[in-house]
Design an enzyme around this catalytic site. Structure first.
Site, PDB file in Angstrom:
ATOM      1  NE  ARG A 178      -2.548  -2.023   3.239  1.00 23.01           N
ATOM      2  CZ  ARG A 178      -3.133  -2.204   4.408  1.00 23.01           C
ATOM      3  NH1 ARG A 178      -4.154  -1.451   4.757  1.00 23.01           N
ATOM      4  NH2 ARG A 178      -2.711  -3.133   5.237  1.00 23.01           N
ATOM      5  CB  CYS A 282       2.303  -0.620  16.639  1.00 23.39           C
ATOM      6  SG  CYS A 282       3.972  -0.012  16.890  1.00 23.39           S
TER       7      CYS A 282
END
Ligand code: NAD
Length: 491
Positions: A178, A282
């Site tokens: 992506r 994250c």
């Protein structure tokens, strides 16, 4: 038609044979800016072979010379700093400030790697027995592979490639399909820094490409960063194939606030943690636990700022507070999480779903969103959302808040906001996570410390960055020597 990105193989930019491609978007306006080829096993084999062929000479290159390439890379990344940040913003959608932070963190790993000659030194002990000496040296392993996620297109590749390379390994990077553009620019700068052809290579693709890398006999190490199911799969598959693996997964990070925390700095830190990089981090704060009645003090100011958050196109407006998320598919997934939260009975106190960006209506936008009265069993308290959604819950005391955090099953970041040293000490001791923040919203360690996820956030032993990175990318050889010199009679 957007251009299909190329592979980097033996120093050449090569058009892939793949017939299938994945679109790369500018999330700010929804336009297609490139396409990523989905390589199959035969192309992956050629890329790995190029790295394998370059290995013997690079491994024999003195560590000081390998480090000099890294010094030049650092200088080039500084020269092109703004351009690198803009590429990240364009393909990922994060604000230019967040993108600059990401480039800075990547440069810091390269700076750490510049110290390779000292970091690679072994140990020695004279006379381990009469006339016998013992020493260790560190040697590279061969071809190292990096498989990286969409949310840090530049920093996550930079977590490992500088260290792998200065240790004398050659490298194959498989960036997220992506966001391949930042990786390509790093490849160009490494060549400009004088890295010989074949030492750093780029392959593209999805699951088939990853499977081919995990199975290839020339690949010796795998550094994976991505979602937990794939991280676990990569760890299990690659270790079964005899590779050394470090595999970082997803997260569900809890932030705990006590009533004695400083109001302004805590609100700013929670906002930065939950909504920086549009929550696609994250280390993002995902659940806020207000203990001992802290909600009375903190929830209203947080909600007020969240409602006023300016969302917009990060590629053309450096003043926006938050950009889009990476793709329309990901946006729909986050909407589904919000629906689940509502159905499970949580209270939506700030709803970002109706955000309008008139300038770029086709971008992938969601405003800052806050749930209150979230219960531990609800999906929004347990599952990684990876978007700008903060779930709030309340506990009577700190022990219960820590227990909620420890029940998450993940173990990346855990954060406490307080002015009490005793509470901070208890939290650090009892919390079941590898990276702990005390009055720090995003406790991401710098390059010389390990990025230290636990539990379902990490599979393996040695983490990325710092001394653990050097250990991961080398193996030690112990030599025990005895020289019988009868002429000089020195034993
Ligand atoms: P992802 O797991 O979808 O993809 C990561 C990489 O794995 C990509 O290169 C992708 O091509 C590949 N991949 C995807 N599906 C695969 C499959 N079935 N088999 C083999 N390979 C596959 O992750 P993402 O959506 O790109 O990134 C977001 C995730 O990464 C979040 O879960 C986030 O928490 C995590 N992340 C973790 C850290 C950390 O340090 N723990 C850092 C950054 C991101």
């Amino acid at each position: 038609m957007a251009e299909t990105v190329k592979l980097l193989l033996n120093g050449e930019w090569v058009t892939s044979e793949a017939t299938e491609t994945v679109p790369v978007y500018n999330p700010s306006d929804g336009t297609e800016i490139a396409a990523t080829p989905l390589c199959g096993a035969s192309e992956i084999d050629r890329v790995v072979q190029s790295a394998a062929d370059a290995f013997p000479e690079w491994a024999n290159t003195p560590a000081v010379d390998r480090a000099r390439v890294m010094f030049r890379l650092v200088a080039l990344m500084e020269t092109h700093f703004e351009e690198l940040a803009q590429i990240v913003t364009r393909e990922n959608g994060k604000t230019i400030e967040d993108a600059r932070g990401e480039i800075r963190r990547g440069i810091e790993v390269a700076e750490f790697a510049c110290g390779a000659p000292a970091l690679l030194m072994g140990d020695s002990l004279e006379n381990i027995a009469q006339g016998i000496d013992c020493d260790t040296i560190r040697q590279p392993l061969g071809v190292s592979v990096g498989i990286t996620p969409f949310n840090f297109p530049s920093m996550v590749p930079m977590w490992t490639l500088p260290i792998a390379l200065v240790c004398g390994n050659t490298y194959v990077l498989k960036p997220s399909e992506r966001v391949p553009l930042s990786a390509i620019r790093i490849g160009e700068l490494l060549a400009e820094a004088g890295l010989p052809p074949g030492v750093f290579n780029i392959a593209h693709g999805g699951k088939d490409a990853v499977d081919a890398l995990l199975a290839h006999p020339e690949v010796k190490t795998i550094s994976f960063v991505g979602s937990t199911p794939v991280a676990r799969y990569v760890y299990e598959t690659a270790t079964r194939n005899g590779k050394r693996v470090q595999s970082a997964g997803g997260a569900k990070n809890y932030l705990i606030v006590l009533p004695d925390a400083d109001l302004d700095s805590t609100v700013a830190a929670v906002m930065g943690s939950a909504y920086g990089c549009a929550g696609e981090r994250c280390m993002a704060g995902s659940v806020l636990v207000c203990a001992e009645g802290a909600g009375d003090r903190f929830l209203e100011p947080l909600s007020e700022i969240a409602r006023e958050f300016r969302v917009g196109p990060t590629d053309r407006d450096p003043g926006v507070d938050m950009g889009p998320v990476v793709t329309k598919t990901h946006l729909h997934r986050i909407h589904q999480h919000i629906e689940n939260g509502l159905q499970e009975g949580a209270e939506l106190i700030v709803d970002g779903r109706d955000v309008q960006v008139e300038e770029t209506p086709h971008g992938f936008y969601l405003g800052a969103t806050i749930f209150d009265r979230v219960k531990p069993q609800m999906s929004i308290a347990r599952e990684e959302i990876f978007g700008p959604v903060l779930s709030t819950m309340h506990t009577d005391d700190l022990s219960e808040a820590i227990a909620r955090c420890n029940a998450s099953g993940y173990g990346n970041a855990a954060v406490l906001f307080t002015s009490s040293g005793g509470a901070a000490r208890k939290f650090r001791h009892e919390v079941n996570a590898g990276m702990v923040g005390i009055n720090i919203g995003v406790p991401a360690p710098m390059a010389f410390f390990p990025f230290s996820g636990w539990n379902n956030s990490f599979f393996g032993d040695l983490h990325v960055q710092g001394a653990e990175g050097i250990s991961f990318f080398t193996r030690q050889k112990v030599t025990i020597s005895r020289w019988i010199d009868t002429k000089r009679q020195f034993f």
